[in-house]
Write a protein that holds these residues in place. Sequence first.
Motif, short mmCIF file in Angstrom:
data_model
loop_
_atom_site.label_atom_id
_atom_site.label_comp_id
_atom_site.label_asym_id
_atom_site.label_seq_id
_atom_site.Cartn_x
_atom_site.Cartn_y
_atom_site.Cartn_z
N SER A 228 0.84 -1.20 0.00
CA SER A 228 0.00 0.00 0.00
C SER A 228 0.87 1.25 0.00
O SER A 228 0.61 2.21 -0.73
CB SER A 228 -0.92 0.00 1.22
OG SER A 228 -1.82 -1.08 1.17
N VAL A 231 2.50 1.55 -3.57
CA VAL A 231 1.59 2.05 -4.61
C VAL A 231 1.31 3.53 -4.39
O VAL A 231 1.31 4.33 -5.35
CB VAL A 231 0.29 1.23 -4.61
CG1 VAL A 231 -0.74 1.87 -5.53
CG2 VAL A 231 0.56 -0.20 -5.03
N ARG A 234 4.33 5.57 -5.40
CA ARG A 234 4.48 5.59 -6.85
C ARG A 234 3.53 6.58 -7.49
O ARG A 234 3.86 7.23 -8.50
CB ARG A 234 4.24 4.19 -7.42
CG ARG A 234 4.54 4.07 -8.92
CD ARG A 234 4.14 2.71 -9.43
NE ARG A 234 2.69 2.52 -9.37
CZ ARG A 234 2.09 1.38 -9.69
NH1 ARG A 234 2.81 0.33 -10.05
NH2 ARG A 234 0.77 1.27 -9.62
N GLN A 235 2.35 6.75 -6.90
CA GLN A 235 1.38 7.70 -7.45
C GLN A 235 1.60 9.12 -6.95
O GLN A 235 0.85 10.03 -7.32
CB GLN A 235 -0.04 7.24 -7.11
CG GLN A 235 -0.47 6.00 -7.89
CD GLN A 235 -1.98 5.87 -7.94
OE1 GLN A 235 -2.57 5.18 -7.15
NE2 GLN A 235 -2.60 6.57 -8.88
N ASP A 290 -3.63 -1.38 -9.95
CA ASP A 290 -2.62 -0.50 -10.53
C ASP A 290 -2.75 0.94 -10.03
O ASP A 290 -2.03 1.82 -10.48
CB ASP A 290 -2.69 -0.51 -12.06
CG ASP A 290 -4.08 -0.16 -12.59
OD1 ASP A 290 -4.96 0.19 -11.76
OD2 ASP A 290 -4.28 -0.23 -13.81
N ASP A 291 -3.69 1.19 -9.12
CA ASP A 291 -3.81 2.52 -8.54
C ASP A 291 -4.46 2.39 -7.17
O ASP A 291 -4.86 1.30 -6.74
CB ASP A 291 -4.62 3.46 -9.45
CG ASP A 291 -5.99 2.91 -9.81
OD1 ASP A 291 -6.57 2.15 -8.99
OD2 ASP A 291 -6.50 3.23 -10.90
N LEU A 295 -6.80 -0.65 -5.56
CA LEU A 295 -6.23 -1.28 -4.38
C LEU A 295 -7.18 -1.20 -3.19
O LEU A 295 -7.35 -2.16 -2.45
CB LEU A 295 -4.89 -0.62 -4.04
CG LEU A 295 -4.19 -1.13 -2.78
CD1 LEU A 295 -3.91 -2.62 -2.87
CD2 LEU A 295 -2.88 -0.36 -2.55
#
Length: 373
Positions: A228, A231, A234-235, A290-291, A295
């Motif tokens: 978590s 991700v 990364r965003q 993927d986002d 998730l």
Amino acid sequence: MFKAPGAAGFVLAGLMARLALPMAGIGIITMLSQLRGAYALAGAVAATFSLSTALLAPWISRRVDRHGQTRVLPLAAALSILALAGLAAGAHGNWPDWTLFVCAAAAGVMPSMPAMVRARWSALYRDQPLLRTAFALESVLDEVTLIVGPPLAVGLSVAWFPQAGPLAAAALLAVGITAFSLQTRTAPPLNPARAGREPTVLGVAALRKLTFMLAAMGVIVGVIDVMSVAVATRQGVPAGASIVLSVYALGSCLAGLAFGAMRLSMPLPRMLAIAGAMTAATTLPLLWVDDLLSLSLAVLAAGVSFAPTMIIAMGMAEAAAPAHRLTESLTWLVDMHGIRAGFGAAVGAGAAVLAIVLSGALRGRDAGASSAA
């Protein structure tokens, strides 16, 4: 459930004391990263504390089964509190690194309060339907401590002073254990030590399989925690990880409350097989996230299946455990559930859960667990 005299008191005291564990771990990381500027050192010291807790908690619980909660818990908590205070002093005074590891390891004598509270519920409602309701409540409170504890520790260390998080954990442990130990009326009955040295409770086949299953479930939780954060980072929205984890805990809380209110006549091994299969299946959507939105939806589904599996497992442990070693047995399960270990690993752990719950011993072929269930 709370009509039993003293039930509300030991639940509140236990909740205060059990906040110390999640607060101490993240508090150590926050404190040392601020004072020493080294995440590697902070993570290593926190890992030492976590490993020490996992190794020592069953041993402490065995002492509790033999000598009683009111005798063992204050002593164990006092040692843990002193070690946390020493860790805070060492971080502030720039003591050598090895002293920090020693203090962290010593702080691991912190008792497993979820097991202590569950043991009191078992003493009140053994062989009654309300026991499953009580275990459902405890699973919900486990999630609550994981939601409230870490941000509270981090917030105190950042807003006040670096040592505030671990010291607050120590203070909550002191107050909670004191209030809990003073409530002698609801303490489980003493079981005098038997002659000779008894083997570990993991020698009981049903308990061993349950422990392995909850270890696999602990990996799922740990993977979701770490990924978590990955991700969200990364965003470009690191704070989004807290939203994902809150959704995960919320799904588990709601499922725990709903499941605890149900009155099911199905045998426990069969219920565990169904719940375990659902837990395994809900890890599969994690492969396609993927986002943060996908998730969040995936972990919401995973959380809904998680709490019922935990509740049933605790019920089976209570039924299969030797009566004079119940606290130790519950501690093994609680600690293994708390293990922190990508998403591919979560699927593998889910497959392990499915394989274990479908094995012969958990389907009732073990005579002791079957008759008790």
